[in-house]
Design an enzyme around this catalytic site. Structure first.
Site, PDB file in Angstrom:
ATOM      1  N   LEU A 115       0.820  -1.211   0.000  1.00  0.00           N
ATOM      2  CA  LEU A 115       0.000   0.000   0.000  1.00  0.00           C
ATOM      3  C   LEU A 115       0.853   1.260   0.000  1.00  0.00           C
ATOM      4  CD1 LEU A 115      -2.896   1.107   0.142  1.00  0.00           C
ATOM      5  CD2 LEU A 115      -2.666   1.109   2.649  1.00  0.00           C
ATOM      6  N   ASP A 116       0.611   2.127  -0.990  1.00  0.00           N
ATOM      7  CA  ASP A 116       1.277   3.431  -1.113  1.00  0.00           C
ATOM      8  C   ASP A 116       2.798   3.318  -1.128  1.00  0.00           C
ATOM      9  OD1 ASP A 116      -1.158   4.678  -1.198  1.00  0.00           O
ATOM     10  OD2 ASP A 116      -1.201   5.160   0.943  1.00  0.00           O
ATOM     11  N   ALA A 117       3.316   2.199  -1.613  1.00  0.00           N
ATOM     12  CA  ALA A 117       4.766   2.003  -1.625  1.00  0.00           C
ATOM     13  C   ALA A 117       5.286   1.655  -3.012  1.00  0.00           C
ATOM     14  CB  ALA A 117       5.154   0.908  -0.625  1.00  0.00           C
TER      15      ALA A 117
END
Length: 287
Positions: free
Chosen positions: A230-232
């Site tokens: 997530l969001d990486a």
């Protein structure tokens, strides 16, 4: 616009790659109109984007990738993607309730800034249907239950639509739902997300209000490709704005929305122009 071929490639850095690829193009009557390359000396990797006109090119466009694979990919361990500028990417936009990024994307599209088609807008709420209607783009809604018990059903319907509309990439314009691993696997490095990013980072509800309470001096926004982490995912574009003690939570929200719009549009522009090459969890952004 003259038809062109665009080749994005990366491989271990070795002598002769540029010479061989450019010779292949010019020997077959291709006129090179763009060439940019980069060497990552830490990893010993070579990256290149090259574009050439097809008007007088001797090799049929449907055979070009076979030639590259046979002549150079095996010799240099090249991984490559081949595109043509007259084949428009097809972009699906996912939204929830916030309209600022959606309006910006559609305005740029209608103004002719992008060589792209937008066959559909997908949402988990009815709220922004009026925006889609203003721009005459089909709007589809699949609501996700609070317990997420219908996620598989929703995903199946969304994937069927994306396949039917021949969508090549997805933009999450403040879409407030988690994208499933199955959809991410179907569009690797082809789902673009935008989110606020602060130092420190603020999670949960009203992040700009949290930032104001902490007295931050900078707010920012980040656009990246979506991965299972997530969001990486690989970062495409970022920007920041200075904040002072005179700012209010409301002014932070406005400044944040402006950042989100411009950062997302820059990322989408680079993707449409085929100027992004992903390697591991990083991006090479060609000028």
């Amino acid at each position: 616009m003259k038809p062109t071929a665009i080749l994005l490639l990366h491989c271990p850095d070795k002598q002769g790659i540029i010479s061989d690829v450019t010779k292949f193009i010019t020997d077959n009557k291709g006129n090179i109109v763009y060439l940019d390359q980069y060497v990552d000396r830490e990893d010993g990797m070579f990256f290149m984007r090259i574009e050439w006109e097809l008007d007088n090119f001797l090799i049929p466009r449907d055979k070009i990738d076979d030639y590259i694979e046979t002549l150079y990919a095996q010799r240099y361990q090249i991984k490559f993607n081949l595109y043509f500028n007259d084949e428009k990417p097809r972009m699906a936009i996912f939204v929830s309730k916030m309209s600022h990024c959606l309006y910006d994307l559609l305005a740029r599209y209608k103004a002719g800034e992008w060589n792209v088609d937008i066959p559909c807008i997908i949402s988990n709420h009815e709220d922004l249907r009026y925006v889609a209607e203003q721009f005459d783009i089909p709007y589809y809604v699949w609501s996700i239950k609070k317990d997420h018990s219908n996620v598989d059903e929703v995903e199946k319907a969304e994937m069927e639509l994306l396949t039917k509309e021949k969508v090549t990439f997805i933009v999450l314009a403040r879409y407030m739902q988690i994208i499933t691993d199955k959809m991410i696997a179907s569009y690797p490095n082809h789902i673009i997300n935008i989110h606020h990013s602060f130092l420190p980072a603020f999670k949960g509800a009203k992040p700009y209000h949290q930032a104001w309470e902490r007295g931050v001096k900078i707010i920012g926004a980040t656009s990246h490709y979506v991965t299972k982490d997530l969001d990486a995912g690989p970062i495409i574009e970022q920007d920041v704005a200075r904040i002072t003690h005179k700012d209010t939570p409301e002014s932070l929200v406005l400044k944040g929305k402006d950042l989100e719009k411009i950062v997302l549009s820059r990322a989408v522009t680079k993707h449409i122009e085929r100027k992004i090459l992903t390697y591991n969890n990083k991006t090479i952004i060609f000028s």
